[in-house]
Scaffold this motif. Structure first.
Motif, PDB file in Angstrom:
ATOM      1  N   ALA A  30       0.815  -1.213   0.000  1.00  0.00           N
ATOM      2  CA  ALA A  30       0.000   0.000   0.000  1.00  0.00           C
ATOM      3  C   ALA A  30       0.850   1.266   0.000  1.00  0.00           C
ATOM      4  CB  ALA A  30      -0.929   0.006   1.205  1.00  0.00           C
ATOM      5  N   ARG A  31       2.150   1.105   0.170  1.00  0.00           N
ATOM      6  CA  ARG A  31       3.097   2.219   0.220  1.00  0.00           C
ATOM      7  C   ARG A  31       2.718   3.219   1.309  1.00  0.00           C
ATOM      8  NH1 ARG A  31       3.948   4.503  -5.557  1.00  0.00           N
ATOM      9  NH2 ARG A  31       4.775   6.079  -4.207  1.00  0.00           N
ATOM     10  N   CYS A  32       2.399   2.664   2.483  1.00  0.00           N
ATOM     11  CA  CYS A  32       2.064   3.480   3.658  1.00  0.00           C
ATOM     12  C   CYS A  32       3.262   3.494   4.600  1.00  0.00           C
ATOM     13  CB  CYS A  32       0.866   2.890   4.397  1.00  0.00           C
ATOM     14  SG  CYS A  32      -0.671   3.031   3.517  1.00  0.00           S
ATOM     15  N   ASP A  33       3.611   4.664   5.064  1.00  0.00           N
ATOM     16  CA  ASP A  33       4.688   4.777   6.041  1.00  0.00           C
ATOM     17  C   ASP A  33       4.229   4.334   7.422  1.00  0.00           C
ATOM     18  OD1 ASP A  33       6.704   5.818   4.327  1.00  0.00           O
ATOM     19  OD2 ASP A  33       5.713   7.772   4.407  1.00  0.00           O
ATOM     20  N   LEU A  34       2.986   4.693   7.768  1.00  0.00           N
ATOM     21  CA  LEU A  34       2.435   4.377   9.083  1.00  0.00           C
ATOM     22  C   LEU A  34       1.025   3.831   8.927  1.00  0.00           C
ATOM     23  CD1 LEU A  34       3.344   7.644  10.997  1.00  0.00           C
ATOM     24  CD2 LEU A  34       4.427   5.442  11.301  1.00  0.00           C
ATOM     25  N   ALA A  35       0.639   3.001   9.861  1.00  0.00           N
ATOM     26  CA  ALA A  35      -0.737   2.513   9.908  1.00  0.00           C
ATOM     27  C   ALA A  35      -1.226   2.602  11.342  1.00  0.00           C
ATOM     28  CB  ALA A  35      -0.813   1.066   9.422  1.00  0.00           C
ATOM     29  N   GLN A 166       4.680   0.969  11.786  1.00  0.00           N
ATOM     30  CA  GLN A 166       5.410   1.689  10.751  1.00  0.00           C
ATOM     31  C   GLN A 166       6.038   0.702   9.781  1.00  0.00           C
ATOM     32  OE1 GLN A 166       7.801   3.965  13.497  1.00  0.00           O
ATOM     33  NE2 GLN A 166       9.622   2.821  12.908  1.00  0.00           N
ATOM     34  N   ARG A 167       6.119   1.121   8.530  1.00  0.00           N
ATOM     35  CA  ARG A 167       6.620   0.251   7.472  1.00  0.00           C
ATOM     36  C   ARG A 167       8.113  -0.015   7.630  1.00  0.00           C
ATOM     37  NH1 ARG A 167       6.112   2.710   1.685  1.00  0.00           N
ATOM     38  NH2 ARG A 167       7.725   4.008   2.559  1.00  0.00           N
ATOM     39  N   ASP A 168       8.869   1.016   7.918  1.00  0.00           N
ATOM     40  CA  ASP A 168      10.321   0.899   7.976  1.00  0.00           C
ATOM     41  C   ASP A 168      10.826   1.102   9.405  1.00  0.00           C
ATOM     42  OD1 ASP A 168      10.487   0.682   5.137  1.00  0.00           O
ATOM     43  OD2 ASP A 168      10.238   2.857   5.011  1.00  0.00           O
ATOM     44  N   PRO A 169      11.892   0.376   9.793  1.00  0.00           N
ATOM     45  CA  PRO A 169      12.447   0.591  11.136  1.00  0.00           C
ATOM     46  C   PRO A 169      13.037   1.988  11.292  1.00  0.00           C
ATOM     47  CG  PRO A 169      13.767  -1.020   9.916  1.00  0.00           C
ATOM     48  CD  PRO A 169      12.588  -0.665   9.061  1.00  0.00           C
ATOM     49  N   TYR A 170      13.443   2.611  10.198  1.00  0.00           N
ATOM     50  CA  TYR A 170      13.996   3.965  10.213  1.00  0.00           C
ATOM     51  C   TYR A 170      13.128   4.836   9.305  1.00  0.00           C
ATOM     52  CZ  TYR A 170      17.830   1.292  12.088  1.00  0.00           C
ATOM     53  OH  TYR A 170      18.580   0.431  12.851  1.00  0.00           O
ATOM     54  N   PRO A 171      12.025   5.385   9.841  1.00  0.00           N
ATOM     55  CA  PRO A 171      11.084   6.124   9.002  1.00  0.00           C
ATOM     56  C   PRO A 171      11.652   7.458   8.522  1.00  0.00           C
ATOM     57  CG  PRO A 171      10.464   6.324  11.294  1.00  0.00           C
ATOM     58  CD  PRO A 171      11.618   5.365  11.233  1.00  0.00           C
ATOM     59  N   SER A 172      11.029   7.989   7.487  1.00  0.00           N
ATOM     60  CA  SER A 172      11.398   9.307   6.974  1.00  0.00           C
ATOM     61  C   SER A 172      11.087  10.362   8.034  1.00  0.00           C
ATOM     62  CB  SER A 172      10.602   9.609   5.707  1.00  0.00           C
ATOM     63  OG  SER A 172       9.228   9.750   6.039  1.00  0.00           O
TER      64      SER A 172
END
Length: 191
Positions: A30-35, A166-172
């Motif tokens: 879904a290309r979501c950074d956060l849910a 969050q999608r990535d362990p190191y978010p933008s």
């Protein structure tokens, strides 16, 4: 909407895309950074570890429906039409907890209408179509104004736990700002 408005005032340079879904979306696809995921539980159950907000539920209806608060809660609930949810396995039983009961109470209901959205349930209840199980804070202003009444205020209908993923362990930086705002500046009661 109020939370997003507050965030936009604080961070007008960050563009937000909201994806609302009744299912657990894959954050990568879904290309979501956060849910923010919602999970129902009865209040006495142990909350999930990564919960950041607990929202109590209540059963409401329009004040013009035949609601007799002197009747036992079970009879009140059986006497009114119920706005059930399409994602529930059954719309014939509603679970609640009573302060004096050791285990959950199974309340008999019969969904005249099934819905897939709690906001729509609130609107249907406001229009007198039946009782809806909703997040209390979302309808508090309607209860206070007398447009909705609680069908069984003596019962605990559980809560919705919100979890932040969050999608990535190191978010933008943008995703980190949204997460920080949700965790620290949310105007709702945090637990």
């Amino acid at each position: 909407p109020g939370v997003l408005r507050g965030f936009r005032c604080r961070h007008p340079h960050i563009r937000i895309k909201v994806l609302a879904s009744d299912k657990n979306e894959n954050l990568q696809k879904a290309r979501c950074d956060l849910a923010v995921r919602a999970r129902f539980q009865l209040s006495r159950q142990t909350p999930p570890e990564n919960q950041f907000l607990r929202l109590p539920l209540t059963l409401v209806c329009a004040p013009d429906l035949p609601l007799d608060l002197s009747m036992p809660a079970e009879e009140r609930i059986e006497a009114l039409p119920y706005l059930g949810y399409t994602f529930r396995v059954t719309n014939r039983v509603l679970l609640a907890e009573s302060p004096d009961a050791k285990r959950p109470i199974r309340l008999n209901v019969n969904a005249d209408v099934e819905i897939n959205n709690a906001s729509f349930g609130s609107e249907m209840a406001l229009q007198g179509h039946g009782m809806a199980l909703v997040i209390r804070q979302c309808v508090e202003h309607h209860i206070d104004a007398g447009r909705l009444v609680e069908v069984a205020p003596e019962l605990d209908f559980g809560c919705v736990h919100l979890q932040l993923l969050q999608r990535d362990p190191y978010p933008s930086d943008a995703a980190a700002a949204v997460k920080d705002y949700l965790l620290h500046a949310l105007p709702l009661q945090q637990t």
